[in-house]
Design an enzyme around this catalytic site. Structure first.
Site: not given
Ligand code: HH2
Length: 264
Positions: A209, A244
């Site tokens: 992030k 995660r």
């Molecule tokens: N962060 C993201 C998505 N889902 N769920 C939880 N529980 N905690 C988090 O910190 C979290 C999450 C964002 O990251 P990512 O899935 O890599 O990106 P994107 O939203 O662009 O798919």
């Protein structure tokens, strides 16, 4: 918890798991590398990402959930969605829990769906809707961001309980980078013990992030593996129960060292 975004536009793994075959290959590798939870998402929260209609989200995630559940029955599969209809279909397809980045704020039926299926739920802290929850549009806090985030999480826990969800089904997540400046996210990581003291298992997701980019100066999200692993190792030392991550192997190695150093 391994991250599998079945999206074209996620901020760091967009397009990498778009076919069921690609997602399955990733699941197999993640499992071998030590993941025990597999988080499947079909809508990016990246600021400016195109909102995804339920039909499209279902078409992306359900085939992956079905296949991963049937091929790897030892993996706990979570569905990363804010939509109760998507959660319901994924739970019917074999998913074990819902990971809701809105913590049940955006769909009034979410807690009922989770309760009806006897499933688990990650209640993550965020503010606003999907298009702006990972921006700074709602990042206003008084001087104790940890207290405010805990308070807003507990509001959602109360709503979950009213729907019949029992406490042992709930995981809390402070939502690193969601409606938070990097200073806010750092304050939450420093004060993680206070989130842990609420009495629920805590999930931390800092993988690749902006916070990690700002601390390390690494611009390309895919190259933020070391910084992410350090954040996660320290979060685990401070009581996080679930991490995660996009990078399972590096995270597993970092956690193994952190846990060994904690042992007396
Ligand atoms: N962060 C993201 C998505 N889902 N769920 C939880 N529980 N905690 C988090 O910190 C979290 C999450 C964002 O990251 P990512 O899935 O890599 O990106 P994107 O939203 O662009 O798919």
């Amino acid at each position: 918890m391994a991250i599998c975004n079945v999206t074209p536009d996620s901020f760091s793994d967009g397009g990498q798991h778009e076919s069921v075959a690609m997602a399955l290959q990733f699941a197999e590798q993640a499992r071998r590398d030590g993941a025990t939870i597999f988080d499947v998402g079909g809508e990016s929260t990246r600021p400016g990402a195109t909102p995804v209609a339920a039909g499209r989200e279902l078409a992306r995630v359900i085939p992956v959930v079905e296949e991963v559940c049937s091929r790897f029955p030892d993996l706990i599969v979570t569905i990363d969605t804010v939509k109760a209809d998507v959660a319901r279909a994924a739970l019917r397809a074999g998913a074990h829990a819902v990971n809701d980045v809105s913590g049940g704020r955006l769909d009034a039926a979410m807690f009922d769906v989770v309760t009806e299926h006897g499933a688990g739920m990650v209640v993550m802290h965020s503010r606003g809707g999907v298009p702006d929850m990972a921006s700074l549009a709602h990042a206003e806090y008084d001087d104790d961001v940890v207290a405010q985030v805990c308070g807003e999480l507990l509001t959602q826990v109360t709503r979950a309980r009213l729907s019949g969800l029992t406490d042992d089904a709930i995981v809390l997540d402070p939502g690193i980078g969601f409606a938070k400046t990097s200073a806010h996210s750092l304050a939450l990581l420093r004060g993680l013990a206070r989130v842990v003291s609420l009495g629920f298992p805590v999930l931390v997701g800092a993988s690749r992030k902006r916070l990690v980019g700002e601390l390390t100066g690494v611009v390309d999200p895919a190259q933020r593996v070391v910084g992410s692993a350090v954040v996660h190792a320290i979060a685990a030392q401070r009581g996080a129960a679930i991490i995660r991550t996009h990078d399972v192997r590096a995270t597993r190695e970092a956690l193994a060292v952190a846990v060994a150093l904690e042992k007396r």
